[in-house]
Write a protein that holds these residues in place. Structure first.
Motif, mmCIF file in Angstrom:
data_model
loop_
_atom_site.group_PDB
_atom_site.id
_atom_site.type_symbol
_atom_site.label_atom_id
_atom_site.label_comp_id
_atom_site.label_asym_id
_atom_site.label_seq_id
_atom_site.Cartn_x
_atom_site.Cartn_y
_atom_site.Cartn_z
ATOM 1 N N UNK A 1 5.326 3.134 8.115
ATOM 2 C CA UNK A 1 6.321 3.584 7.148
ATOM 3 C C UNK A 1 7.397 2.536 7.000
ATOM 4 N N UNK A 2 8.273 2.751 6.030
ATOM 5 C CA UNK A 2 9.358 1.795 5.787
ATOM 6 C C UNK A 2 10.590 2.511 5.270
ATOM 7 N N UNK B 1 0.835 -1.207 0.000
ATOM 8 C CA UNK B 1 0.000 0.000 0.000
ATOM 9 C C UNK B 1 0.868 1.255 0.000
ATOM 10 N N UNK B 2 1.932 1.233 0.797
ATOM 11 C CA UNK B 2 2.828 2.389 0.860
ATOM 12 C C UNK B 2 3.622 2.541 -0.434
ATOM 13 N N UNK B 3 4.018 1.418 -1.046
ATOM 14 C CA UNK B 3 4.707 1.485 -2.334
ATOM 15 C C UNK B 3 3.824 2.142 -3.390
ATOM 16 N N UNK C 1 12.287 5.487 1.195
ATOM 17 C CA UNK C 1 11.823 5.746 2.551
ATOM 18 C C UNK C 1 10.441 6.375 2.415
ATOM 19 N N UNK C 2 9.466 5.790 3.075
ATOM 20 C CA UNK C 2 8.097 6.285 2.951
ATOM 21 C C UNK C 2 7.382 6.211 4.290
ATOM 22 N N UNK D 1 0.150 10.281 7.891
ATOM 23 C CA UNK D 1 0.849 10.277 9.181
ATOM 24 C C UNK D 1 2.129 11.112 9.178
ATOM 25 N N UNK D 2 2.365 11.826 8.112
ATOM 26 C CA UNK D 2 3.613 12.594 8.017
ATOM 27 C C UNK D 2 3.618 13.729 9.032
#
Length: 157
Positions: A69-70, A16-18, A95-96, A101-102
């Protein structure tokens, strides 16, 4: 929140983050990056990366294990190169932090974890690339103390 190595159980959320990262790049450079919520890796590739000691992946997870995040990292070293020294580098490939949530220092914690990991492994430096169209990421990395190492340039024909 804990920062830990990624596990196969994290793959759905990492995917999902990718997709979020893909859309950031697509929005900034639609001439280069596909939209349609694509992602950088297939499930098979992601599984392989998670188990590759030369490509550590860190995740920030909440108390329930939900990935916030990752940081995808890769060890690089140019042994016996004609012009480069043989320093060992930890390259942060991606890096995400979830876009909702940032600003909560999650990215900073991931970056600091990668930095400490690199020091423990005897790395000379930590490097990464950032697209110039991603100004928020550029500001974030500058706040973390990173400085330009090289600049890629182009002309569109």
């Amino acid at each position: 929140m804990e920062i830990r190595r990624a596990e196969e159980r994290d793959m759905g959320r990492i995917n999902e983050l990718l997709e979020q990262v893909c859309m950031v790049h697509h929005n900034g450079r639609p001439d280069l990056f596909q939209g349609n919520h694509n992602r950088k890796y297939t499930d098979a590739q992601l599984r392989e990366i998670i188990h590759d000691e030369g490509r550590p992946v860190f995740v920030a997870a909440d108390d329930c294990g939900y990935v916030l995040g990752y940081a995808f990292c890769i060890f690089q070293q140019h042994l016996n190169d004609n012009i480069l020294t043989d320093i060992k580098t930890l390259y942060i490939d991606d890096l995400c932090v979830d876009e909702t949530l940032r600003g909560q220092r999650i990215g900073q914690r991931l970056y600091e974890t990668a930095l400490a990991f690199a020091r423990e492994r005897g790395c000379y430096n930590v490097t990464l690339n950032v697209w110039s169209c991603n100004e928020p990421a550029m500001r974030f990395y500058e706040k973390c103390g990173l400085k330009p190492q090289k600049i890629g340039m182009e002309v569109i024909l």
